[in-house]
Scaffold this motif. Structure first.
Motif, PDB file in Angstrom:
ATOM      1  N   GLN A   1       0.873  -1.111  -0.101  1.00  0.00           N
ATOM      2  CA  GLN A   1       0.049  -0.086   0.203  1.00  0.00           C
ATOM      3  C   GLN A   1       0.803   1.307   0.263  1.00  0.00           C
ATOM      4  OE1 GLN A   1      -2.419  -0.938   3.498  1.00  0.00           O
ATOM      5  NE2 GLN A   1      -4.098  -0.979   2.074  1.00  0.00           N
ATOM      6  N   ASP A   2       0.592   2.255  -0.708  1.00  0.00           N
ATOM      7  CA  ASP A   2       1.355   3.440  -0.861  1.00  0.00           C
ATOM      8  C   ASP A   2       0.568   4.736  -1.545  1.00  0.00           C
ATOM      9  OD1 ASP A   2       3.604   5.037  -0.833  1.00  0.00           O
ATOM     10  OD2 ASP A   2       3.986   4.339  -2.719  1.00  0.00           O
ATOM     11  N   SER A   3       0.453   5.526  -1.030  1.00  0.00           N
ATOM     12  CA  SER A   3      -0.597   6.755  -1.448  1.00  0.00           C
ATOM     13  C   SER A   3      -1.699   6.684  -2.105  1.00  0.00           C
ATOM     14  CB  SER A   3       0.706   7.512  -2.501  1.00  0.00           C
ATOM     15  OG  SER A   3       1.718   7.715  -2.167  1.00  0.00           O
ATOM     16  N   GLY A   4      -2.449   5.619  -1.412  1.00  0.00           N
ATOM     17  CA  GLY A   4      -3.840   5.364  -1.764  1.00  0.00           C
ATOM     18  C   GLY A   4      -3.936   4.308  -2.834  1.00  0.00           C
ATOM     19  N   TRP A   5      -3.006   3.794  -3.215  1.00  0.00           N
ATOM     20  CA  TRP A   5      -2.863   2.484  -3.910  1.00  0.00           C
ATOM     21  C   TRP A   5      -2.562   1.486  -3.458  1.00  0.00           C
ATOM     22  CZ3 TRP A   5      -3.862   2.689  -9.035  1.00  0.00           C
ATOM     23  CH2 TRP A   5      -3.853   3.778  -9.651  1.00  0.00           C
ATOM     24  N   THR A   6      -3.315   0.285  -3.506  1.00  0.00           N
ATOM     25  CA  THR A   6      -3.170  -1.124  -2.999  1.00  0.00           C
ATOM     26  C   THR A   6      -3.059  -1.962  -4.273  1.00  0.00           C
ATOM     27  OG1 THR A   6      -4.516  -0.724  -1.255  1.00  0.00           O
ATOM     28  CG2 THR A   6      -4.126  -2.826  -1.768  1.00  0.00           C
ATOM     29  N   TYR A   7      -1.923  -3.033  -4.295  1.00  0.00           N
ATOM     30  CA  TYR A   7      -1.483  -3.934  -5.087  1.00  0.00           C
ATOM     31  C   TYR A   7      -0.961  -4.948  -4.623  1.00  0.00           C
ATOM     32  CZ  TYR A   7       2.841  -1.196  -5.035  1.00  0.00           C
ATOM     33  OH  TYR A   7       4.031  -0.843  -4.856  1.00  0.00           O
TER      34      TYR A   7
ATOM     35  N   GLN B   1      -4.548 -14.550  -8.199  1.00  0.00           N
ATOM     36  CA  GLN B   1      -5.638 -13.175  -8.177  1.00  0.00           C
ATOM     37  C   GLN B   1      -4.566 -11.731  -7.974  1.00  0.00           C
ATOM     38  OE1 GLN B   1      -8.034 -12.844  -4.776  1.00  0.00           O
ATOM     39  NE2 GLN B   1      -9.529 -11.470  -5.668  1.00  0.00           N
ATOM     40  N   PRO B   2      -4.167 -11.438  -8.839  1.00  0.00           N
ATOM     41  CA  PRO B   2      -3.473 -10.163  -9.230  1.00  0.00           C
ATOM     42  C   PRO B   2      -4.363  -9.024  -8.839  1.00  0.00           C
ATOM     43  CG  PRO B   2      -3.793 -10.771 -11.279  1.00  0.00           C
ATOM     44  CD  PRO B   2      -4.042 -12.053 -10.508  1.00  0.00           C
ATOM     45  N   PHE B   3      -4.163  -7.956  -7.849  1.00  0.00           N
ATOM     46  CA  PHE B   3      -5.139  -6.849  -7.853  1.00  0.00           C
ATOM     47  C   PHE B   3      -4.331  -5.638  -7.786  1.00  0.00           C
ATOM     48  CE2 PHE B   3      -3.810  -8.736  -3.794  1.00  0.00           C
ATOM     49  CZ  PHE B   3      -3.519  -7.906  -3.016  1.00  0.00           C
ATOM     50  N   LEU B   4      -5.345  -4.668  -8.168  1.00  0.00           N
ATOM     51  CA  LEU B   4      -4.662  -3.080  -8.019  1.00  0.00           C
ATOM     52  C   LEU B   4      -6.186  -2.395  -7.576  1.00  0.00           C
ATOM     53  CD1 LEU B   4      -2.758  -0.737  -8.741  1.00  0.00           C
ATOM     54  CD2 LEU B   4      -3.746  -0.945 -11.230  1.00  0.00           C
ATOM     55  N   ALA B   5      -5.709  -1.376  -6.644  1.00  0.00           N
ATOM     56  CA  ALA B   5      -6.797  -0.477  -6.238  1.00  0.00           C
ATOM     57  C   ALA B   5      -6.519   0.831  -6.018  1.00  0.00           C
ATOM     58  CB  ALA B   5      -7.756  -1.061  -5.218  1.00  0.00           C
ATOM     59  N   TYR B   6      -7.316   1.802  -6.166  1.00  0.00           N
ATOM     60  CA  TYR B   6      -7.050   3.157  -5.781  1.00  0.00           C
ATOM     61  C   TYR B   6      -8.279   3.757  -4.572  1.00  0.00           C
ATOM     62  CZ  TYR B   6      -5.804   8.074  -5.418  1.00  0.00           C
ATOM     63  OH  TYR B   6      -5.413   9.406  -5.029  1.00  0.00           O
TER      64      TYR B   6
ATOM     65  N   TYR C   1     -13.032   8.131   0.493  1.00  0.00           N
ATOM     66  CA  TYR C   1     -13.044   6.489   0.793  1.00  0.00           C
ATOM     67  C   TYR C   1     -14.011   5.762  -0.002  1.00  0.00           C
ATOM     68  CZ  TYR C   1     -11.516   8.352   5.279  1.00  0.00           C
ATOM     69  OH  TYR C   1     -11.002   8.915   6.226  1.00  0.00           O
ATOM     70  N   THR C   2     -13.513   6.189  -1.402  1.00  0.00           N
ATOM     71  CA  THR C   2     -14.230   5.527  -2.610  1.00  0.00           C
ATOM     72  C   THR C   2     -13.000   4.860  -3.241  1.00  0.00           C
ATOM     73  OG1 THR C   2     -15.414   7.435  -3.257  1.00  0.00           O
ATOM     74  CG2 THR C   2     -15.253   5.724  -4.896  1.00  0.00           C
ATOM     75  N   THR C   3     -13.088   3.551  -3.422  1.00  0.00           N
ATOM     76  CA  THR C   3     -12.272   2.748  -3.890  1.00  0.00           C
ATOM     77  C   THR C   3     -12.429   2.130  -5.420  1.00  0.00           C
ATOM     78  OG1 THR C   3     -11.420   2.104  -1.676  1.00  0.00           O
ATOM     79  CG2 THR C   3     -10.609   0.713  -3.383  1.00  0.00           C
ATOM     80  N   PHE C   4     -11.625   2.313  -6.377  1.00  0.00           N
ATOM     81  CA  PHE C   4     -11.791   1.733  -7.556  1.00  0.00           C
ATOM     82  C   PHE C   4     -10.983   0.581  -7.720  1.00  0.00           C
ATOM     83  CE2 PHE C   4     -12.817   6.143  -7.781  1.00  0.00           C
ATOM     84  CZ  PHE C   4     -14.049   6.334  -8.344  1.00  0.00           C
ATOM     85  N   GLY C   5     -11.258  -0.407  -8.283  1.00  0.00           N
ATOM     86  CA  GLY C   5     -10.317  -1.919  -8.294  1.00  0.00           C
ATOM     87  C   GLY C   5     -10.399  -2.450  -9.675  1.00  0.00           C
ATOM     88  N   VAL C   6      -9.583  -3.359  -9.857  1.00  0.00           N
ATOM     89  CA  VAL C   6      -9.431  -4.190 -10.916  1.00  0.00           C
ATOM     90  C   VAL C   6      -8.662  -5.507 -10.357  1.00  0.00           C
ATOM     91  CG1 VAL C   6      -7.504  -3.073 -11.966  1.00  0.00           C
ATOM     92  CG2 VAL C   6      -8.821  -4.527 -13.356  1.00  0.00           C
ATOM     93  N   ASN C   7      -9.090  -6.620 -10.807  1.00  0.00           N
ATOM     94  CA  ASN C   7      -8.546  -7.805 -10.405  1.00  0.00           C
ATOM     95  C   ASN C   7      -8.803  -8.887 -11.358  1.00  0.00           C
ATOM     96  OD1 ASN C   7     -10.918  -8.753  -9.263  1.00  0.00           O
ATOM     97  ND2 ASN C   7      -9.927  -9.335  -7.729  1.00  0.00           N
ATOM     98  N   THR C   8      -8.122 -10.000 -11.428  1.00  0.00           N
ATOM     99  CA  THR C   8      -8.823 -11.321 -11.791  1.00  0.00           C
ATOM    100  C   THR C   8      -8.743 -12.492 -10.836  1.00  0.00           C
ATOM    101  OG1 THR C   8      -6.439 -12.241 -12.426  1.00  0.00           O
ATOM    102  CG2 THR C   8      -7.561 -10.681 -14.086  1.00  0.00           C
ATOM    103  N   GLU C   9      -9.499 -13.465 -10.864  1.00  0.00           N
ATOM    104  CA  GLU C   9      -9.427 -14.356 -10.003  1.00  0.00           C
ATOM    105  C   GLU C   9      -9.451 -15.668 -10.927  1.00  0.00           C
ATOM    106  OE1 GLU C   9     -13.489 -13.889  -8.279  1.00  0.00           O
ATOM    107  OE2 GLU C   9     -12.731 -12.389  -7.156  1.00  0.00           O
ATOM    108  N   SER C  10      -8.315 -15.960 -11.445  1.00  0.00           N
ATOM    109  CA  SER C  10      -7.959 -16.835 -12.598  1.00  0.00           C
ATOM    110  C   SER C  10      -7.493 -18.239 -11.824  1.00  0.00           C
ATOM    111  CB  SER C  10      -6.844 -16.363 -13.535  1.00  0.00           C
ATOM    112  OG  SER C  10      -7.328 -15.108 -14.058  1.00  0.00           O
TER     113      SER C  10
END
Length: 114
Positions: free
Chosen positions: A5-11, A36-41, A46-55
């Motif tokens: 986690q860094d400056s609002g980013w979680t990955y 499951q790689p993931f990326l969120a801001y 406290y609004t979070t935008f996320g993208v991930n796969t669950e492959s």
């Protein structure tokens, strides 16, 4: 699991592998890798935008299940209770024959901060 986690980013990445090595011979063998790689801001509101796969890759059938998930989450307070509401869409980039093309996800999470 690895997470940063860094400056609002979680990955990061969650991964595991399951396989059978004993048990009833009448059952199918299991050998599956989950990634499951993931990326969120998260914004200051406290609004979070996320993208991930669950492959998942099934090594027995040589088949991928690879959904791409896009989510939006908002944390609110209901009285004194913080609650996260998440809405997401899912597109299956690869799937077994007859599998879904897309999906929706709605999640309510009660939060209990320390």
């Amino acid at each position: 699991m690895a997470l940063k986690q860094d400056s609002g980013w979680t990955y990061g990445m969650l991964a595991n592998h399951l396989w059978s090595f004993a048990g009833n011979d009448g059952r199918s063998d299991v050998s599956a890798t989950f990634m499951q790689p993931f990326l969120a801001y998260t914004t200051k509101t406290y609004t979070t935008f996320g993208v991930n796969t669950e492959s998942t890759y099934n090594w027995e059938s040589n088949q991928w299940m690879a959904p791409l998930n896009l989510t939006v989450q908002q944390v609110l307070k209901l009285g004194a209770q913080p609650v996260a509401f998440t809405l997401g869409g899912r597109y299956y980039a690869d799937r077994p024959e007859g599998g879904a093309d897309w999906g929706l996800r709605f999640v309510v999470t009660l939060l209990f901060p320390k």
